[in-house]
Design a protein around this motif. Structure first.
Motif, mmCIF file in Angstrom:
data_model
loop_
_atom_site.group_PDB
_atom_site.id
_atom_site.type_symbol
_atom_site.label_atom_id
_atom_site.label_comp_id
_atom_site.label_asym_id
_atom_site.label_seq_id
_atom_site.Cartn_x
_atom_site.Cartn_y
_atom_site.Cartn_z
ATOM 1 N N LEU A 7 -20.097 38.335 -18.239
ATOM 2 C CA LEU A 7 -20.831 38.666 -17.019
ATOM 3 C C LEU A 7 -21.536 37.435 -16.458
ATOM 4 O O LEU A 7 -21.560 37.227 -15.232
ATOM 5 C CB LEU A 7 -21.847 39.769 -17.315
ATOM 6 C CG LEU A 7 -22.707 40.245 -16.134
ATOM 7 C CD1 LEU A 7 -21.823 40.822 -15.029
ATOM 8 C CD2 LEU A 7 -23.729 41.281 -16.597
ATOM 9 N N ARG A 8 -22.087 36.613 -17.332
ATOM 10 C CA ARG A 8 -22.776 35.409 -16.868
ATOM 11 C C ARG A 8 -21.818 34.468 -16.145
ATOM 12 O O ARG A 8 -22.170 33.863 -15.140
ATOM 13 C CB ARG A 8 -23.437 34.706 -18.044
ATOM 14 C CG ARG A 8 -24.648 35.434 -18.614
ATOM 15 C CD ARG A 8 -25.151 34.722 -19.856
ATOM 16 N NE ARG A 8 -25.590 33.378 -19.533
ATOM 17 C CZ ARG A 8 -25.613 32.372 -20.422
ATOM 18 N NH1 ARG A 8 -25.176 32.575 -21.670
ATOM 19 N NH2 ARG A 8 -26.044 31.176 -20.063
ATOM 20 N N TYR A 9 -20.620 34.337 -16.678
ATOM 21 C CA TYR A 9 -19.625 33.478 -16.026
ATOM 22 C C TYR A 9 -19.148 34.100 -14.706
ATOM 23 O O TYR A 9 -18.939 33.401 -13.722
ATOM 24 C CB TYR A 9 -18.435 33.253 -16.962
ATOM 25 C CG TYR A 9 -18.655 32.138 -17.959
ATOM 26 C CD1 TYR A 9 -18.404 30.813 -17.595
ATOM 27 C CD2 TYR A 9 -19.119 32.393 -19.242
ATOM 28 C CE1 TYR A 9 -18.601 29.778 -18.500
ATOM 29 C CE2 TYR A 9 -19.330 31.374 -20.156
ATOM 30 C CZ TYR A 9 -19.076 30.066 -19.776
ATOM 31 O OH TYR A 9 -19.277 29.031 -20.663
ATOM 32 N N GLN A 137 -23.575 31.565 -5.217
ATOM 33 C CA GLN A 137 -22.838 32.122 -6.345
ATOM 34 C C GLN A 137 -22.716 33.632 -6.200
ATOM 35 O O GLN A 137 -23.453 34.267 -5.441
ATOM 36 C CB GLN A 137 -23.542 31.769 -7.659
ATOM 37 C CG GLN A 137 -23.518 30.267 -7.963
ATOM 38 C CD GLN A 137 -24.266 29.943 -9.238
ATOM 39 O OE1 GLN A 137 -25.467 30.187 -9.337
ATOM 40 N NE2 GLN A 137 -23.573 29.389 -10.212
ATOM 41 N N ARG A 138 -21.795 34.181 -6.966
ATOM 42 C CA ARG A 138 -21.485 35.603 -6.825
ATOM 43 C C ARG A 138 -22.693 36.490 -7.093
ATOM 44 O O ARG A 138 -22.797 37.583 -6.543
ATOM 45 C CB ARG A 138 -20.333 35.962 -7.761
ATOM 46 C CG ARG A 138 -19.855 37.404 -7.618
ATOM 47 C CD ARG A 138 -18.699 37.688 -8.542
ATOM 48 N NE ARG A 138 -17.467 37.133 -8.022
ATOM 49 C CZ ARG A 138 -16.440 36.748 -8.773
ATOM 50 N NH1 ARG A 138 -16.550 36.828 -10.092
ATOM 51 N NH2 ARG A 138 -15.340 36.279 -8.239
ATOM 52 N N TRP A 139 -23.617 36.048 -7.929
ATOM 53 C CA TRP A 139 -24.754 36.908 -8.260
ATOM 54 C C TRP A 139 -25.586 37.259 -7.027
ATOM 55 O O TRP A 139 -26.148 38.357 -6.956
ATOM 56 C CB TRP A 139 -25.632 36.277 -9.337
ATOM 57 C CG TRP A 139 -26.356 35.024 -8.940
ATOM 58 C CD1 TRP A 139 -25.970 33.750 -9.169
ATOM 59 C CD2 TRP A 139 -27.608 34.949 -8.244
ATOM 60 N NE1 TRP A 139 -26.894 32.864 -8.671
ATOM 61 C CE2 TRP A 139 -27.906 33.579 -8.102
ATOM 62 C CE3 TRP A 139 -28.490 35.895 -7.733
ATOM 63 C CZ2 TRP A 139 -29.063 33.141 -7.454
ATOM 64 C CZ3 TRP A 139 -29.640 35.457 -7.092
ATOM 65 C CH2 TRP A 139 -29.919 34.092 -6.956
ATOM 66 N N PRO A 265 -22.061 29.067 -16.740
ATOM 67 C CA PRO A 265 -22.619 30.413 -16.546
ATOM 68 C C PRO A 265 -24.022 30.333 -15.971
ATOM 69 O O PRO A 265 -24.682 29.292 -16.029
ATOM 70 C CB PRO A 265 -22.635 30.976 -17.969
ATOM 71 C CG PRO A 265 -22.851 29.766 -18.841
ATOM 72 C CD PRO A 265 -22.089 28.654 -18.156
ATOM 73 N N ILE A 266 -24.507 31.441 -15.406
ATOM 74 C CA ILE A 266 -25.885 31.459 -14.940
ATOM 75 C C ILE A 266 -26.811 31.459 -16.154
ATOM 76 O O ILE A 266 -26.429 31.865 -17.247
ATOM 77 C CB ILE A 266 -26.160 32.683 -14.040
ATOM 78 C CG1 ILE A 266 -26.017 33.984 -14.825
ATOM 79 C CG2 ILE A 266 -25.257 32.677 -12.823
ATOM 80 C CD1 ILE A 266 -26.469 35.203 -14.047
ATOM 81 N N SER A 267 -28.028 31.029 -15.957
ATOM 82 C CA SER A 267 -28.975 30.918 -17.068
ATOM 83 C C SER A 267 -29.446 32.292 -17.535
ATOM 84 O O SER A 267 -29.374 33.273 -16.793
ATOM 85 C CB SER A 267 -30.180 30.085 -16.637
ATOM 86 O OG SER A 267 -30.934 30.776 -15.649
ATOM 87 N N TRP A 268 -29.925 32.319 -18.760
ATOM 88 C CA TRP A 268 -30.468 33.566 -19.280
ATOM 89 C C TRP A 268 -31.713 33.980 -18.513
ATOM 90 O O TRP A 268 -31.997 35.167 -18.348
ATOM 91 C CB TRP A 268 -30.792 33.415 -20.767
ATOM 92 C CG TRP A 268 -29.577 33.493 -21.639
ATOM 93 C CD1 TRP A 268 -28.970 32.470 -22.309
ATOM 94 C CD2 TRP A 268 -28.816 34.672 -21.922
ATOM 95 N NE1 TRP A 268 -27.874 32.927 -23.002
ATOM 96 C CE2 TRP A 268 -27.754 34.282 -22.791
ATOM 97 C CE3 TRP A 268 -28.908 36.009 -21.535
ATOM 98 C CZ2 TRP A 268 -26.816 35.180 -23.260
ATOM 99 C CZ3 TRP A 268 -27.969 36.914 -22.021
ATOM 100 C CH2 TRP A 268 -26.942 36.493 -22.860
ATOM 101 N N VAL A 273 -34.169 37.952 -14.671
ATOM 102 C CA VAL A 273 -34.703 38.269 -13.343
ATOM 103 C C VAL A 273 -33.831 39.293 -12.631
ATOM 104 O O VAL A 273 -34.321 40.262 -12.051
ATOM 105 C CB VAL A 273 -34.837 36.988 -12.491
ATOM 106 C CG1 VAL A 273 -35.209 37.337 -11.050
ATOM 107 C CG2 VAL A 273 -35.875 36.050 -13.096
ATOM 108 N N LEU A 274 -32.515 39.091 -12.679
ATOM 109 C CA LEU A 274 -31.596 40.023 -12.028
ATOM 110 C C LEU A 274 -31.681 41.405 -12.664
ATOM 111 O O LEU A 274 -31.691 42.424 -11.964
ATOM 112 C CB LEU A 274 -30.165 39.494 -12.115
ATOM 113 C CG LEU A 274 -29.874 38.187 -11.370
ATOM 114 C CD1 LEU A 274 -28.417 37.768 -11.596
ATOM 115 C CD2 LEU A 274 -30.152 38.333 -9.887
ATOM 116 N N ALA A 275 -31.745 41.433 -14.007
ATOM 117 C CA ALA A 275 -31.830 42.712 -14.703
ATOM 118 C C ALA A 275 -33.125 43.442 -14.344
ATOM 119 O O ALA A 275 -33.133 44.662 -14.158
ATOM 120 C CB ALA A 275 -31.741 42.495 -16.214
#
Length: 414
Positions: A7-9, A137-139, A265-268, A273-275
């Motif tokens: 998911l991060r990637y 980015q996609r996020w 990948p995006i950072s943890w 934050v997204l979660a």
């Protein structure tokens, strides 16, 4: 862990920022129009300056309107920030200024609460936090899709009730359009109200999956456009239809950009934050499920839950102020420091009734013994039902606990 890693990637994949750029421009343009409406129609004076009393939000009692000059300056600052957001000038700063100004205005008085005002604040916060002009980015796309999807989905969930299934309150609203030329008689039919109720329910529940599926995406998008256009014609809901049309474009395809950065990948920290953002958007609208009573009647958990156009409620309230030592009894049936709009909203919302009762006791603190109890004879009608008591008239509302978690002084709907 493998799923989270994947998911991060996936969220880190670069995308064309053009989609977010046009949404930002459309949102900014709509906010400029909204500010101009308040300035041109003198709504600033009518809503914020002239009323003598305002129904504050819990914890935000310090948010009070400025003078007429100050409120105009605040709206002008919001308009300038919205224009800067539209033109891409210092986007994050402009979005931050706009969001702070908009939230301050929103928190002045509960009677002006609108679901789309909350959405405006969330969108302002989104553009203040998300870097979308470069290296998108996609996020960022996914987060906005979730935000818009939440609005649609919970609007549909809110309609899963017995009244909506039988065409109420839609039939009540449409009956007021009977005098429309050519189509009024058809719109006012109970069958029309029932049909539109089910169409609205199906639209809200299924539009997001249809927008996400490639084969139905474009058809679903144009259905959404027609849906919001019809809402704009049938109901007075301001800029909400136009804003939803702009935001729904986030589901249209965005070109993926191949870049060496796609390997990172995006950072943890960003994942957390997204979660957190998604969790808040999902949990807040369902909080009323854990509060006793019908939320449409008690109003406990109604706000921030995307319960849009789901109930029709009218009422009246008479306050009885009692000097507990001297026995003086005052009847307040036409509150002198409330506007007609404020009174109508308060009369159907128990917490506002309690708040105004506390205010009535406070303004009488220098009269008589200074110890006053305030009771309310409040009656309300929900979706055309006969009017009935909304709050317990035997309870001293000055000492009553704040509503929100199933308080006993609010009556329960049949």
């Amino acid at each position: 862990m493998a799923i989270l890693r994947h998911l991060r990637y996936w969220l880190a994949a670069p995308v064309d920022p053009l989609r977010l750029r046009w949404i930002r421009r459309g949102f900014g343009a709509l906010m400029v129009i909204e500010v101009l409406r308040y300035l041109l129609f003198d709504w600033i004076r009518l809503y914020f300056v002239e009323p003598e009393f305002h129904f504050s939000y819990p914890g935000f009692e310090w948010v009070q309107p400025f003078s007429m000059t100050g409120m105009v300056a605040l709206f002008l600052a919001n308009g300038v920030a919205a224009a800067a957001l539209m033109w891409g000038i210092r986007v994050r700063f402009a979005a931050s200024v706009f969001t702070c100004g908009w939230c301050y205005t929103t928190l002045i008085d509960q009677t002006y609460y609108q679901n789309h005002w909350v959405l405006v604040a969330l969108m302002g916060l989104f553009f203040a936090l998300v870097c979308h002009e470069k290296n998108a980015q996609r996020w960022s796309h996914a987060l906005l899709q979730v935000q818009v999807g939440v609005v649609y989905f919970f609007a549909g969930v809110a309609k899963l009730n017995g009244d909506w299934f039988i065409g109420q309150p839609m039939t009540l609203w449409l009956s007021k359009r009977a005098d429309w030329a050519y189509i009024g008689s058809t719109i006012a039919l109970p069958e029309t109200g029932l049909a539109l109720s089910w169409i609205g329910l199906a639209f809200d529940l299924f539009i997001v999956p249809l927008l996400l599926w490639k084969r139905t995406r474009w058809v679903a998008f144009w259905v959404a456009v027609m849906f919001h256009c019809s809402n704009a014609v049938l109901f007075k809901i301001g800029i909400f239809p136009a804003m939803m049309m702009v935001l729904t474009t986030i589901f249209l395809p965005a070109r993926r950009i191949e870049s060496p950065r796609s390997g990172n990948p995006i950072s943890w920290r960003l994942m957390v934050v997204l979660a957190a953002w998604v969790a808040v958007q999902v949990l807040v609208p369902v909080r009323h499920w854990f509060i006793p009573g019908d939320v449409a009647w008690t109003e406990e958990g109604h706000r921030f839950s995307w319960r849009m156009k789901t109930r029709s409620k009218v009422g009246s309230v008479v306050f009885h102020a009692l000097d507990t030592r001297e026995g003086t009894h005052e009847v307040i049936d036409q509150p002198p420091d409330l506007t007609v709009h404020q009174y109508r909203k308060m009369a159907t919302r128990p917490e506002m009734i309690r708040q105004y009762a506390v205010h009535l006791a406070a303004v009488r603190s220098n009269r008589g013994s200074g110890e006053w109890a305030v009771h309310a004879d409040a009656r309300a009608s929900l979706n055309g039902r006969p009017a009935r008591s909304l709050v317990d008239p035997t309870v001293d509302l000055v000492k009553a606990e704040r509503s929100g978690f199933g308080v006993s002084w609010i009556t329960r709907a049949d």
